[in-house]
Design a protein around this motif. Structure first.
Motif, PDB file in Angstrom:
ATOM      1  N   UNK A 116       0.823  -1.204   0.000  1.00 58.63           N
ATOM      2  CA  UNK A 116       0.000   0.000   0.000  1.00 58.63           C
ATOM      3  C   UNK A 116       0.860   1.258   0.000  1.00 58.63           C
ATOM      4  N   UNK A 117       1.981   1.221   0.684  1.00 60.32           N
ATOM      5  CA  UNK A 117       2.822   2.411   0.796  1.00 60.32           C
ATOM      6  C   UNK A 117       3.667   2.644  -0.443  1.00 60.32           C
ATOM      7  N   UNK A 118       3.968   1.586  -1.156  1.00 57.45           N
ATOM      8  CA  UNK A 118       4.852   1.733  -2.317  1.00 57.45           C
ATOM      9  C   UNK A 118       4.180   1.205  -3.576  1.00 57.45           C
ATOM     10  N   UNK A 119       2.875   1.644  -3.743  1.00 61.93           N
ATOM     11  CA  UNK A 119       2.104   1.106  -4.851  1.00 61.93           C
ATOM     12  C   UNK A 119       2.635   1.550  -6.201  1.00 61.93           C
ATOM     13  N   UNK A 120       3.451   2.618  -6.209  1.00 66.02           N
ATOM     14  CA  UNK A 120       4.007   3.055  -7.490  1.00 66.02           C
ATOM     15  C   UNK A 120       4.953   2.003  -8.066  1.00 66.02           C
ATOM     16  N   UNK A 121       5.485   1.142  -7.208  1.00 66.38           N
ATOM     17  CA  UNK A 121       6.365   0.076  -7.701  1.00 66.38           C
ATOM     18  C   UNK A 121       5.882  -1.289  -7.228  1.00 66.38           C
ATOM     19  N   UNK A 122       4.627  -1.365  -6.770  1.00 68.72           N
ATOM     20  CA  UNK A 122       4.072  -2.601  -6.242  1.00 68.72           C
ATOM     21  C   UNK A 122       3.562  -3.525  -7.323  1.00 68.72           C
ATOM     22  N   UNK A 123       2.746  -4.528  -6.933  1.00 69.72           N
ATOM     23  CA  UNK A 123       2.295  -5.553  -7.882  1.00 69.72           C
ATOM     24  C   UNK A 123       1.381  -5.025  -8.980  1.00 69.72           C
ATOM     25  N   UNK A 124       0.803  -3.847  -8.802  1.00 68.56           N
ATOM     26  CA  UNK A 124      -0.046  -3.263  -9.855  1.00 68.56           C
ATOM     27  C   UNK A 124       0.733  -2.333 -10.778  1.00 68.56           C
ATOM     28  N   UNK A 125       2.048  -2.252 -10.606  1.00 68.60           N
ATOM     29  CA  UNK A 125       2.879  -1.421 -11.473  1.00 68.60           C
ATOM     30  C   UNK A 125       4.054  -2.253 -11.960  1.00 68.60           C
TER      31      UNK A 125
END
Length: 357
Positions: A14-23
């Motif tokens: 949630x905190x690093x969604x810019x590089x998480x599983x949805x990016x």
């Protein structure tokens, strides 16, 4: 604390969604990636794909809007029932439930409810697995307290989408507004929930001619122009020469497909053909598979511990589907006709998906 649902994992996502599983977005075909405590087996992946209408699978990779078999005949007569049947001409004409097949021809070419039936319905049982249904083409009906618009004439199809889709093995249609008799022909569109029952390309041509071989080839009147080659063994192929026919009628004949890579095969659809008016089809068959084209294994009936014999066709036109459960994982697959009518003649589609799915 060793929890499977790790709060730290979720927080990191949630905190690093810019590089998480949805990016970048792992969802294909317009699917929407949503973060959450999601597992695939024992692996924490942290996302879920919300698929658009007509697609399914972990990454929305599967199309899910193919015909389920009312028109083609994969859905058998026994799978279609109704509240009543209209009879005309002193009871000689019966508008039976299994006549409710899209584009059916003839004098009696649909299902029709009896005149005194105040609450008519028609039902289809999908026997192979639980299915996900997106679209249905019908007359006029209501289901789940929603009224769907049906037809305005006797011939043009009308399509309706279920959003969200229905996941079920039974589907029942309740006509609400009818002209004269409640009468319909229909098709159900969707897919099996396994996500691995897509046509592999015999009909579309994705499987190319050189990938299809056979034990022998028959020629009508010994003429090259009437050669029933394996490359013609494509489901619903049209024309005077529109199927594979073997040169010999014996149990050593085979039709083979090379997928080029190891593939998961979950089903087979077969169809017969006509040779200048002569009905021909395969009534039963066995299946063999191989990864190198040299060592072959026969598909086994697990209960009887012997080669499985699959039921084939009863005529030259109707589709016959057989599920492979468990599925086959192989590069090559062979269909070995075991009984036949007329000559050994086949049109085929293979169902499955790439091995990793």
């Amino acid at each position: 604390g060793g929890k499977k649902n790790s709060e730290c994992d979720l927080c990191a996502i949630l905190c690093f969604c810019h590089s998480g599983p949805c990016r970048p977005n792992p969802c294909h075909n317009g699917g929407v990636c949503e973060l959450g405590e999601t597992y695939r087996g024992d692996t924490f992946v942290g996302y879920l794909c919300r698929c658009p209408l007509g697609f399914d699978g972990v990454h929305c990779q599967h199309k899910c809007s193919g015909p389920l078999g009312m028109e083609g005949g994969i859905i058998s007569n026994q799978q279609v029932t109704a509240s009543s049947t209209h009879r005309s001409l002193f009871g000689l004409q019966k508008w039976l439930p299994y006549f409710a097949r899209l584009n059916k021809k003839g004098l009696v070419n649909a299902w029709s409810a009896a005149e005194g039936d105040r609450y008519p319905w028609i039902q289809v049982i999908l026997i192979f697995a639980i299915f996900k249904m997106f679209v249905i083409t019908v007359f006029v009906y209501a289901i789940l307290l929603q009224i769907f618009t049906g037809n305005t004439d006797n011939n043009s199809p009308s399509a309706n989408s279920f959003s969200p889709p229905i996941e079920a093995q039974y589907i029942r249609i309740y006509p609400q507004v009818c002209r004269k008799h409640c009468t319909l022909r229909m098709e159900l569109l969707g897919c099996e929930l396994t996500g691995c029952s897509e046509p592999m390309g015999m009909k579309t041509g994705h499987i190319q001619n050189y990938q299809i071989t056979a034990s022998s080839v028959f020629q009508t009147l010994n003429m090259d122009m009437f050669s029933w080659e394996p490359s013609k063994a494509r489901l619903d192929k049209q024309g005077k020469v529109n199927a594979w026919t073997s040169a010999h009628n014996d149990q050593s004949q085979w039709l083979q497909v090379d997928f080029q890579i190891t593939t998961k095969i979950t089903g087979i659809i077969t169809q017969g053909a006509k040779d200048f008016g002569h009905v021909q089809f395969v009534g039963s068959y066995k299946v063999a598979f191989s990864n190198d084209g040299e060592k072959w294994l026969m598909y086994q009936d697990e209960k009887q511990q012997k080669d499985k014999i699959f039921q084939g066709n009863f005529d030259n036109e109707t589709h016959r589907k057989n599920a492979l459960d468990p599925p086959i994982y192989a590069r090559f697959i062979r269909i070995l006709p075991w009984s036949w009518y007329g000559r050994i003649t086949m049109r085929v589609e293979l169902l499955g998906c790439p091995e990793e799915q």
